[in-house]
Scaffold this motif. Structure first.
Motif, PDB file in Angstrom:
ATOM      1  N   ARG A   1       0.830  -1.209   0.000  1.00 55.16           N
ATOM      2  CA  ARG A   1       0.000   0.000   0.000  1.00 55.16           C
ATOM      3  C   ARG A   1       0.859   1.251   0.000  1.00 55.16           C
ATOM      4  NH1 ARG A   1      -1.804   3.012   4.269  1.00 55.16           N
ATOM      5  NH2 ARG A   1      -1.103   1.424   5.751  1.00 55.16           N
ATOM      6  N   LYS A   2       1.894   1.257   0.834  1.00 60.74           N
ATOM      7  CA  LYS A   2       2.791   2.409   0.889  1.00 60.74           C
ATOM      8  C   LYS A   2       3.557   2.579  -0.414  1.00 60.74           C
ATOM      9  CE  LYS A   2       2.354   4.127   5.098  1.00 60.74           C
ATOM     10  NZ  LYS A   2       2.046   5.555   5.361  1.00 60.74           N
ATOM     11  N   GLU A   3       4.022   1.482  -0.982  1.00 58.65           N
ATOM     12  CA  GLU A   3       4.790   1.531  -2.214  1.00 58.65           C
ATOM     13  C   GLU A   3       3.960   2.111  -3.352  1.00 58.65           C
ATOM     14  OE1 GLU A   3       7.813   0.191  -5.204  1.00 58.65           O
ATOM     15  OE2 GLU A   3       7.677   1.258  -3.314  1.00 58.65           O
ATOM     16  N   ARG A   4       2.708   1.682  -3.464  1.00 58.99           N
ATOM     17  CA  ARG A   4       1.843   2.207  -4.527  1.00 58.99           C
ATOM     18  C   ARG A   4       1.631   3.705  -4.361  1.00 58.99           C
ATOM     19  NH1 ARG A   4      -1.010  -2.623  -3.513  1.00 58.99           N
ATOM     20  NH2 ARG A   4      -2.466  -1.475  -2.172  1.00 58.99           N
ATOM     21  N   GLY A   5       1.293   4.127  -3.150  1.00 55.66           N
ATOM     22  CA  GLY A   5       1.017   5.541  -2.912  1.00 55.66           C
ATOM     23  C   GLY A   5       2.226   6.422  -3.125  1.00 55.66           C
ATOM     24  N   GLU A   6       3.374   6.016  -2.586  1.00 58.23           N
ATOM     25  CA  GLU A   6       4.571   6.837  -2.700  1.00 58.23           C
ATOM     26  C   GLU A   6       5.103   6.850  -4.129  1.00 58.23           C
ATOM     27  OE1 GLU A   6       7.472   5.904   0.227  1.00 58.23           O
ATOM     28  OE2 GLU A   6       6.071   6.125   1.907  1.00 58.23           O
ATOM     29  N   SER A   7       5.017   5.722  -4.812  1.00 57.29           N
ATOM     30  CA  SER A   7       5.493   5.684  -6.198  1.00 57.29           C
ATOM     31  C   SER A   7       4.647   6.589  -7.079  1.00 57.29           C
ATOM     32  CB  SER A   7       5.458   4.247  -6.729  1.00 57.29           C
ATOM     33  OG  SER A   7       6.411   3.444  -6.065  1.00 57.29           O
ATOM     34  N   ALA A   8       3.334   6.574  -6.881  1.00 58.20           N
ATOM     35  CA  ALA A   8       2.450   7.429  -7.671  1.00 58.20           C
ATOM     36  C   ALA A   8       2.756   8.902  -7.419  1.00 58.20           C
ATOM     37  CB  ALA A   8       0.995   7.120  -7.348  1.00 58.20           C
TER      38      ALA A   8
END
Length: 204
Positions: A113-120
């Motif tokens: 979840r964190k990876e998706r949000g931060e990458s976006a």
């Protein structure tokens, strides 16, 4: 220096975790073997977090210096190492139970979840520079050689002052404070001292 005590960490939703920690301290006496196995992981994890926090500039810059030249999420890896270390300090079934909860939760829920949000967010802010960085640098498993974006002009999209002797932006106490890492470090130290006190108290 920013106040390390953040009121958001004292919210009601964190009380069950605090209560669980107290129960564990009452029920479990750490052993010397547990400290020998776990505390090196705690120290390495806390050190990695501190190193990363002194380099991290959120949103305004694509941070690729310090530990970020070797992995994209040193703060998350540091936290996982600290949690794993404390689990080993407790020992026995507590180690098994904590790791059986923490690792799947981290791998299957929290980190994705964190990876998706931060990458976006970083992709929207930094475009191709972030794409090159993401493609070259692993998320959690460090690469040996430091990353350098040869296609980006020096200083664009990254904080470059002050500069260390090796030419890379230096670790800064101001960033460390802005990222509230002192509060995290104090929490780790408090947890470690409580475990030591519990071990000593159990010997009497």
């Amino acid at each position: 220096m920013r106040n390390p005590i953040r009121l958001k960490n004292l919210r009601v939703r964190f009380l069950p975790y605090i209560a669980l920690g107290i129960v564990i301290l009452v029920l479990r006496q750490p052993t010397p073997m547990g400290f020998a196995l776990g505390m090196p992981l705690v120290v390495v994890g806390a050190g990695l977090r501190s190193w990363a926090a002194g380099h991290l500039v959120k949103t305004d810059a694509l941070t690729t210096e310090g530990p970020y030249a070797h992995l994209r999420h040193p703060l998350y890896l540091g936290t996982l190492l600290v949690a794993t270390g404390f689990a080993f300090v407790l020992g026995g079934l507590f180690t098994v139970a904590i790791l059986a909860f923490v690792w799947p939760w981290f791998a299957l829920h929290y980190f994705p979840r964190k990876e998706r949000g931060e990458s976006a967010r970083l992709l929207a802010c930094h475009g191709e520079a972030f794409t090159r960085y993401r493609d070259a640098v692993p998320a959690l498993w460090p690469r040996w050689r430091a990353y350098h974006d040869t296609l980006r002009p020096h200083g664009s999209g990254a904080a470059v002052e002050p500069v260390a002797l090796g030419g890379a932006p230096a670790w800064q106490l101001e960033r460390y404070s802005d990222n509230n890492e002192l509060g995290t470090l104090l929490a780790i130290l408090a947890g470690s001292l409580l475990l030591v006190a519990r071990a000593v108290w159990g010997l009497h």
